[in-house]
Enzyme design. Structure first.
Site, short mmCIF file in Angstrom:
data_model
loop_
_atom_site.label_atom_id
_atom_site.label_comp_id
_atom_site.label_asym_id
_atom_site.label_seq_id
_atom_site.Cartn_x
_atom_site.Cartn_y
_atom_site.Cartn_z
N PHE A 66 0.86 -1.19 0.00
CA PHE A 66 0.00 0.00 0.00
C PHE A 66 0.89 1.23 0.00
O PHE A 66 1.73 1.39 0.88
CB PHE A 66 -0.94 0.03 1.20
N ASP A 92 9.32 2.74 1.40
CA ASP A 92 8.17 3.51 1.86
C ASP A 92 8.06 3.29 3.37
O ASP A 92 7.63 2.24 3.83
CB ASP A 92 6.90 3.04 1.14
N LYS A 104 2.74 10.38 8.28
CA LYS A 104 2.01 9.92 9.47
C LYS A 104 2.51 10.53 10.79
O LYS A 104 2.22 11.68 11.06
CB LYS A 104 2.01 8.39 9.50
C1 LIG Z 1 3.08 2.45 3.66
C2 LIG Z 1 2.15 3.56 3.29
N1 LIG Z 1 2.46 4.38 2.27
C3 LIG Z 1 1.66 5.40 1.92
C4 LIG Z 1 0.48 5.65 2.58
C5 LIG Z 1 -0.38 6.80 2.17
O1 LIG Z 1 -0.23 7.84 3.08
P1 LIG Z 1 -1.33 8.99 3.15
O2 LIG Z 1 -2.59 8.35 3.61
O3 LIG Z 1 -0.75 9.98 4.13
O4 LIG Z 1 -1.45 9.56 1.79
C6 LIG Z 1 0.10 4.83 3.65
C7 LIG Z 1 -1.16 5.04 4.36
O5 LIG Z 1 -1.67 4.21 5.06
C8 LIG Z 1 0.96 3.75 4.02
O6 LIG Z 1 0.66 2.93 5.03
#
Ligand SMILES: Cc1ncc(COP(=O)(O)O)c(C=O)c1O
Length: 397
Positions: free
Chosen positions: A135, A220, A249
């Site tokens: 994700f 990520d 986050k």
């Molecule tokens: C690993 C990861 N990358 C990217 C995102 C996306 O982040 P945002 O919701 O701040 O756009 C998330 C959100 O849960 C995530 O867990």
């Protein structure tokens, strides 16, 4: 206003693009939340690893109040002092050279996609390999990295050049690399996919593939960053370092901000005009980020997350000996999941009814992301509710 009335208004005004639960919160303090009807909850989800210092942490609240009276925004034509200080601090913690500020995790990943493509362009490289069940966010580029058709199918055609391979299957990643590939992208622990850690051998193998084929390795760390897994950043568990790292986050403690960091020679691919955003965090977010990094360091919270995580995993495995409903306990630090032999959603709803917030991250897995500084008694109270609910779920199942 009573919760029922607030929910009726929400139902009338919002688009139906998010599967929310019927709860409106009005106050938070530490690991505790209160809903609009005055009911108290223990928060084992922290807004999906955002309020990792607990709700309304006094150090964050204070700097937000001060910053609101000092300066908030000047556009991306200029700098703010806090913007520079927070970037220096973050680069130091992450171990990479240069920073781009975004407003969210998805935007940090969009920036990473553009930087990797710009870097690869001279050699005609534009493609990405990322993990199945990964994700990376909901914007079109980040969604293209996200190896889950259920999020993608309604929005095709997606941008070209994205292929997927299973986490921890190095041979499949090697097969997925083509002459057009510019980068491999991975979450060191898959979050939304169900809390699956990447193995050290797999990450070392990705690093080796990148070095051999001249590709960029992108981690990520939007969910795994800032102490969540027991180190400031999850890459520090293995020492296998990416060329680009994205995060968000916990960074802003709930004030929108994300970041994309890169090594000097990779960052050099961007030239003025290549990428930008009007706010990119902003004064309040930089101030919050500085306070978050301060508290994490001062209170040694990554180490605490590690110790508590180990303790909780041992507790879950102990429960598992007498509770057949528990299939597996897994995770890293305070990024934890309990896989069950019964559907997770009814268990989550029963926990909520009993005043504990957890998340059904897959059909059968509950995810726990408690605050890194959770008080021992809040942790014990939350675990007691969970144990009770699981023993009933086990009987029903
Ligand atoms: C690993 C990861 N990358 C990217 C995102 C996306 O982040 P945002 O919701 O701040 O756009 C998330 C959100 O849960 C995530 O867990």
């Amino acid at each position: 206003m009573a919760m029922q009335d607030l929910l009726a208004r929400a139902d009338r005004i919002f688009m139906k693009n998010v599967g929310r639960l019927d709860l409106v919160f009005v106050k938070g303090k530490g690991a505790r939340l209160w809903d609009a009807d005055g009911k108290e909850y223990i928060d084992f989800l922290t807004g999906v690893s955002v309020t990792s210092l607990g709700h309304t942490h006094p150090a964050v609240t204070r700097v937000l109040q001060e910053q609101a009276e000092k300066i908030v925004h000047v556009s991306n034509y200029f700098y703010l002092e806090e913007q520079i200080a927070a970037a220096e601090r973050l680069a130091d913690l992450v171990g990479l050279d240069r920073v781009f500020w975004s407003n969210s995790g998805a935007e940090a990943n969009e920036a990473a996609i553009k930087l990797a493509r710009k870097y690869g362009a001279a050699k005609g490289k534009y493609g990405f390999v990322s993990a199945l069940k990964s994700f990376h966010g909901r914007t079109l580029g980040a969604l293209s990295l996200t190896g889950q058709p259920k999020y993608q199918d309604s929005f095709r055609p997606l941008p070209e050049g994205f292929t997927y391979a299973p986490l921890n299957d190095l041979a499949a990643w090697e097969r997925a690399i083509g002459p057009e590939t510019c980068a491999l992208v991975v979450e060191p622990v898959q979050g939304e996919g169900g809390v699956y850690p990447a193995t050290t051998e797999f990450l070392a193998g990705l690093r080796e593939l990148c070095d051999r084929h001249g590709l960029l390795l992108i981690f990520d760390e939007v969910q795994t960053g800032f102490g969540r897994t027991g180190k400031f950043f999850a890459w520090q568990h293995t020492g296998i370092k990416p060329d680009i790292l994205t995060t968000a986050k916990t960074l802003g403690a709930g004030i929108p901000i994300g970041a994309m960091l890169a090594k000097e020679d990779v960052a050099a691919a961007f030239t003025p005009g290549d990428h930008s955003t009007t706010i990119g965090g902003g004064g309040m977010a930089y101030a919050a980020a500085l306070a978050v990094m301060d508290v994490l360091e001062r209170e040694n919270l990554p180490q605490r997350a590690w110790e508590l995580g180990e303790k909780i995993l041992a507790t879950f495995r102990e429960w598992g000996r007498n509770m057949p409903v528990i299939k597996e306990a897994r995770g890293l630090g305070l990024m934890l999941a309990l896989d069950l032999t019964v559907p997770a959603k009814p268990v989550m709803l029963e926990c909520l009814r009993r005043g504990l917030i957890v998340n059904a991250v897959t059909e059968t897995a509950l995810r726990l992301l408690p605050p890194l500084n959770i008080a021992e008694e809040d942790l014990a109270a939350g675990l007691a509710i969970l144990k009770d609910v699981l023993s009933t779920a086990g009987q029903a199942g």
